[in-house]
Design an enzyme around this catalytic site. Structure first.
Site, PDB file in Angstrom:
ATOM      1  N   THR A 244     -64.295  -8.071  57.768  1.00 53.40           N
ATOM      2  CA  THR A 244     -65.527  -8.742  57.376  1.00 53.40           C
ATOM      3  C   THR A 244     -65.440 -10.130  57.948  1.00 53.40           C
ATOM      4  OG1 THR A 244     -65.712  -7.537  55.282  1.00 53.40           O
ATOM      5  CG2 THR A 244     -66.666  -9.710  55.279  1.00 53.40           C
ATOM      6  N   ARG A 272     -72.477   3.253  49.596  1.00 49.08           N
ATOM      7  CA  ARG A 272     -71.492   2.375  48.950  1.00 49.08           C
ATOM      8  C   ARG A 272     -71.716   0.929  49.394  1.00 49.08           C
ATOM      9  NH1 ARG A 272     -67.518  -1.440  51.008  1.00 49.08           N
ATOM     10  NH2 ARG A 272     -65.787  -1.541  49.553  1.00 49.08           N
ATOM     11  N   GLY A 274     -69.945  -2.805  49.052  1.00 50.30           N
ATOM     12  CA  GLY A 274     -68.763  -3.515  48.592  1.00 50.30           C
ATOM     13  C   GLY A 274     -69.162  -4.851  47.989  1.00 50.30           C
ATOM     14  N   ASP A 275     -68.275  -5.810  48.117  1.00 49.17           N
ATOM     15  CA  ASP A 275     -68.522  -7.131  47.540  1.00 49.17           C
ATOM     16  C   ASP A 275     -69.390  -8.017  48.436  1.00 49.17           C
ATOM     17  OD1 ASP A 275     -66.456  -7.086  49.424  1.00 49.17           O
ATOM     18  OD2 ASP A 275     -65.562  -8.924  48.651  1.00 49.17           O
ATOM     19  N   GLY A 296     -61.727  -8.257  52.281  1.00 49.56           N
ATOM     20  CA  GLY A 296     -60.692  -7.400  51.693  1.00 49.56           C
ATOM     21  C   GLY A 296     -61.290  -6.346  50.796  1.00 49.56           C
TER      22      GLY A 296
HETATM   23  N1  ASP Z   1     -64.961  -6.635  51.507  1.00 48.90           N
HETATM   24  C1  ASP Z   1     -65.522  -5.682  52.400  1.00 48.90           C
HETATM   25  C2  ASP Z   1     -65.963  -4.483  51.641  1.00 48.90           C
HETATM   26  O1  ASP Z   1     -65.289  -4.088  50.704  1.00 48.90           O
HETATM   27  C3  ASP Z   1     -64.614  -5.228  53.467  1.00 48.90           C
HETATM   28  C4  ASP Z   1     -63.737  -6.274  54.027  1.00 48.90           C
HETATM   29  O2  ASP Z   1     -63.805  -7.407  53.685  1.00 48.90           O
HETATM   30  O3  ASP Z   1     -62.924  -5.961  54.863  1.00 48.90           O
HETATM   31  O4  ASP Z   1     -66.930  -3.892  52.027  1.00 48.90           O
END
Ligand code: ASP
Length: 403
Positions: A244, A272, A274-275, A296
């Site tokens: 990301t 889905r 994510g954050d 992450g």
């Molecule tokens: N945080 C991101 C997610 O869970 C992925 C990432 O940061 O690598 O979608």
């Protein structure tokens, strides 16, 4: 026979424990890391203007910093940084060329916060539009909403003039095919479930593991993955990567903004999020305090509202470093310190306070040896600094051999 993600996790857990990575004196390590004299990127005295980002923003900092220094808006400066990886087909964690979901479709998430006007915008699960960070800004500027998702977000983007394009590159398609054929899956209890490993078959021995890798190599070759890319692709199949970019920017006047954009977790279930599109998790900016963002394990970060937690910690007097470490410890607390599971969680926070002090903190040193997590910084001097980690070691031991 199919080799599932859970088979692999089971194998790797045994490997990790055998390496003695469970059980650490976290308090002692944290005390050490809180001491700026022992830190690689301890929070430094404020300097403005300044831009911080995840390591993959490094190449784009010069242009954005010049723009900011010449009076450009803080959010526009941050967006200049993250647009770089979004446009880059070779960065398979963001935008064009991002690794797809389990159906082979790239779905992107992003959010932004504009400190001076205290506004926010967000889009989740967007297909066919490369620059979702700009779509998040458009949602902020051209709607009365904060968050748009899925088909509605895509249609809004097209109405705003963003072109539809195929985001799946050959590189990403082939790794997805390898995942599909050698088969992992996201169905069943996740890492945070008490039953997460109850349904696992016994972990394979080293020889069996080697046989599976050999089989995957054969499939990779049949798919047309270049020999030098083969083990990299296999790692991505077995350890679905995250990746990301977050960026926060602060100008001389003390105005501050932030943005985060991603293709999310590889091979995720369609839909889905994510954050990264979640205001308060993947990114949070408060004009009175500062800005923080995350890369992450999105699921873990949502549960601790990471970016918001960090900004609130700073509001109550913590340094950027302590504020970020506290959020990481909340993730550790959610697992009662169980290193068998924390082993598979990656979390990096990028923290910028309104006075220009900053910190990059991570749960682990990096994904793999020799590749530490980095925070990219420009405050007149462009540099990449190692993040400070709560735990020593990497989150993806390779190869995960049994003792
Ligand atoms: N945080 C991101 C997610 O869970 C992925 C990432 O940061 O690598 O979608």
């Amino acid at each position: 026979m199919a080799f599932s993600r859970r088979d692999f996790l089971s194998t790797a857990v045994v490997g990790a424990v055998s390496l003695g990575l469970e059980g650490r004196d976290l308090e002692a390590e944290d005390r050490k890391k809180s001491d700026p004299s022992t830190s690689d990127s301890a929070a430094v005295a404020g300097k403005r203007p300044i831009i911080i980002s995840a390591g993959n923003g490094f190449d784009y900092l010069d242009d954005a910093f010049a723009f900011l220094k010449n009076g450009g808006d803080t959010l526009d400066a941050a967006l200049r940084v993250v647009k770089g990886p979004e446009d880059d087909p070779n960065d398979d964690s963001v935008g064009l060329g991002g690794l797809p979901n389990e159906e082979g479709v790239v779905e992107l998430d992003s959010c932004c916060m504009h400190g001076p006007t205290r506004r926010a915008g967000s889009v989740g699960g967007v297909r066919n539009i490369k620059n979702v960070s700009l779509v998040a800004r458009a949602a902020m500027e051209h709607t009365g909403h904060v968050m748009l998702v899925g088909e509605g977000a895509e249609r809004f983007a097209v109405a705003q003039g963003f072109p539809r394009e195929n985001l799946l590159t050959e590189h990403s398609r082939k790794i997805w095919l390898l995942w599909k054929e050698t088969h992992s899956d996201w169905w069943g209890p996740g890492l945070s479930s008490p039953n997460w490993n109850k349904r696992l078959p016994a972990p394979p021995h080293a020889e069996e593991f080697e046989r599976r890798i050999e089989r995957m190599k054969q499939v990779a070759s049949d798919i047309g993955i270049e020999p030098e890319q083969c083990m990299i692709a296999i790692r991505k199949v077995l350890f679905p990567p995250t990746g990301t970019i977050h960026c926060s920017a602060l100008n001389e006047k003390g105005e501050i903004s932030g943005t985060t954009t991603t293709s999310g977790l590889a091979w995720k279930l369609p839909g889905r999020c994510g954050d990264s599109p979640v205001i308060g998790a993947g990114c949070y900016t408060d004009q009175d305090v500062g800005s923080a963002g995350a890369t992450g394990s999105g699921e873990e970060n949502i549960k601790v509202a990471g970016a918001h937690t960090i900004v609130e910690n700073m509001r109550h007097g913590m340094s950027p470093l302590d504020a970020g470490m506290d959020a990481l410890k909340r993730i550790v607390r959610n697992y009662n310190g169980d290193m068998n599971r924390l082993r598979f969680i990656d979390m990096v926070y990028y923290v910028l306070r309104k006075d220009g002090s900053y910190a990059g903190v991570s749960l682990w040193d990096g994904y793999e040896p020799g590749k530490p997590h980095q925070i990219a910084v420009h405050d007149g001097t462009r540099r990449a600094e190692k993040t400070l980690s709560l735990f020593s070691g990497v989150s993806q031991e390779w190869p995960p051999l049994l003792p």
